[in-house]
Motif scaffolding. Structure first.
Motif: not given
Length: 503
Positions: A419-429
């Motif tokens: 979940e941490a990795v998914r949230l971290a990568n869930d951005t346009e940046y």
């Protein structure tokens, strides 16, 4: 007592800013000037020339003549190496003066510019020394014949030509170095535009470069706001490459503007960088202090790579927030020349209004832990915003997705590594990220999964020899290391038969 920086202005000896074209300093052809107001006090600090389109044209023509003459572009490697090293030494000699000029420009406190490596004059000097080391190593290859016969197949790297280097206001030492050092090292000529909110520091850095012996016309400077100065520069037909650090919106415009002549483009466009704090972090309190410190100390969150999203495991969530709140309470504001001052105001009133608007949005989206207001009292004339922490933030919230560029931290809980990795990568940046964990295998595993250009494990640092740049909409290309200087070259292939026989 009303805050003032005027006594420091007199002691530093601020000069009126002028343009540098073909080795000569002078006013703009239109006679226009920009009055710089200090972001901490609102006081008038000084004036500098606003270039016209004709001034930009003259600067680019000067850079083109200098490039075509070969005085710098065809100079021997030893000449360029010695000059870059000589300039690095001059930067170190004038470090105190430059830090004082920056405090008058953008109000970054001396306590920060003198102690934090990435924003120091020392870092800029190291970048010039580093790129000096690449000058005599920009070689190509000699390749074996592919189709048989007696011939040579070779590649060469040649300087790309005239570079438009456009700087932001927040880190003039490092960003000047990251653009100018590799461009000069490769043999390019430059037209430089500093931000209108941090001009005097850059002009002095340029003066020192001319003192180091750079040939006239090799580096030209045009000053003023993005419209009209920057616009005239990025659309100029005779600019071969644009190097820009700033907002994503301007970066997209530069890409569009460069399409007509297919200019080469390097862009660093900001981020919404996450700090992933796992339950086994070596020191949760230190992780919290590091994260909130990057958002509040020195630049007051006005740093592209700051970890403005904290993704924290639920087991240590409350501990992290308590520690971050304590650190936020310790941040001090005021006179940037005061050694007890740890942070700066927002750069202008427009940015102040923007950040306060995001904070109001955050109050509707999450739980406000601390801050959330403009600072008053003796600081009322400045653009100061209190360190602000939001907890229980959904990762799709506005304050978790958009770059605020202010002292605002969004804390998002997570339950496990996936979940941490998914949230971290869930951005346009995708500019930077930090991972806090005592498990080396996890730290390495997570670092490889994160879609970001620079990852820090239990800490974060920018080094002169490491490439720096972003994935996704955080930009194009890299600054730092071999990849940076290669970006200011074109690769040429040469085929040469060694006999008179037909191939």
């Amino acid at each position: 007592m009303t805050l003032t920086v005027q006594p420091h202005r007199e002691s530093v000896g601020l000069k009126t800013g002028q343009l540098l074209v073909d080795g000569q300093w002078g006013p703009g052809s239109g006679g226009g000037t920009w009055t710089h107001r200090h972001p901490a006090t609102g006081e008038e600090i000084g004036e500098f020339a606003v270039a016209t389109a004709a001034d930009v044209d003259a600067a680019v023509e000067s850079a083109r003549r200098a490039f075509d003459s070969g005085a710098w572009s065809n100079s021997r490697a030893g000449v360029r190496i010695k000059l870059l090293h000589r300039y690095a030494d001059l930067l170190r000699e004038h470090a105190e003066e430059l830090r004082s000029l920056q405090a008058l420009d953008n109000s970054v406190p001396l306590s920060f510019s003198g102690n934090i490596y990435a924003t120091s004059v020392e870092a800029a000097a190291d970048v010039f020394d580093h790129h000096a080391g690449w000058v005599d190593k920009l070689g190509g290859q000699t390749l074996p014949p592919y189709q048989g016969g007696d011939h040579l197949a070779m590649t060469f790297r040649e300087p790309i030509g005239v570079v438009a280097a456009i700087l932001p206001w927040n880190a003039p030492f490092l960003l000047f170095a990251q653009k100018v050092a590799p461009a000069l090292g490769a043999g390019c000529t430059i037209v430089l535009k500093p931000s209108e909110y941090c001009t005097f520091t850059v002009l002095r850095m340029v003066e020192l470069l001319t003192e180091a012996g750079l040939p006239p016309g090799t580096l030209n400077v045009v000053t003023g706001p993005g419209d009209p100065v920057g616009e005239a520069l990025i659309t100029h037909r005779d600019v071969d490459k644009i190097s820009f650090t700033g907002s994503r919106g301007v970066g997209k415009h530069i890409v569009e503007a460069s399409a007509g002549t297919l200019k080469r483009v390097s862009l660093e466009l900001g981020g919404k960088s996450p700090a992933l704090v796992f339950a086994d972090a070596p020191n949760v309190g230190l992780a919290a202090a590091t994260t909130i410190g990057a958002v509040t100390m020195g630049l007051s969150g006005q740093a592209c790579v700051a970890n403005t999203r904290a993704l924290v495991h639920r087991e240590v969530y409350d501990e992290f927030i308590a520690a971050a709140q304590g650190m936020a309470a310790a941040i001090t504001y005021g006179d940037p020349f005061d050694p007890g001052v740890l942070s700066c105001p927002l750069i202008n009133e427009r940015q102040l209004d923007r950040v306060l608007g995001y904070i109001e949005q955050g109050k509707r989206e999450a739980r406000l832990v601390t801050g959330g207001e403009r600072l008053g009292g003796d600081l009322a004339a400045g653009n100061f915003v209190a360190p602000t922490i939001f907890a229980d933030v959904a990762n799709d919230a506005t304050i978790a997705q958009e770059e605020i560029f202010g002292p605002v931290l969004a804390v998002v809980p997570f339950s496990d590594e996936d979940e941490a990795v998914r949230l971290a990568n869930d951005t346009e940046y995708g500019l930077g990220a930090s991972v806090f964990s005592a498990d080396a295998q996890r730290a390495f595993r997570v670092s490889r999964k994160l879609k970001a250009g620079t990852i820090g494990v239990n800490g974060f640092q920018i080094e002169p020899h490491l490439p720096f740049g972003g994935f996704k909409q955080s930009g194009l290309g890299r600054e730092g290391g071999l990849s940076a200087i290669e970006a200011y070259t074109e690769l040429k292939s040469v085929f040469m038969p060694l006999t008179d026989e037909l191939m």
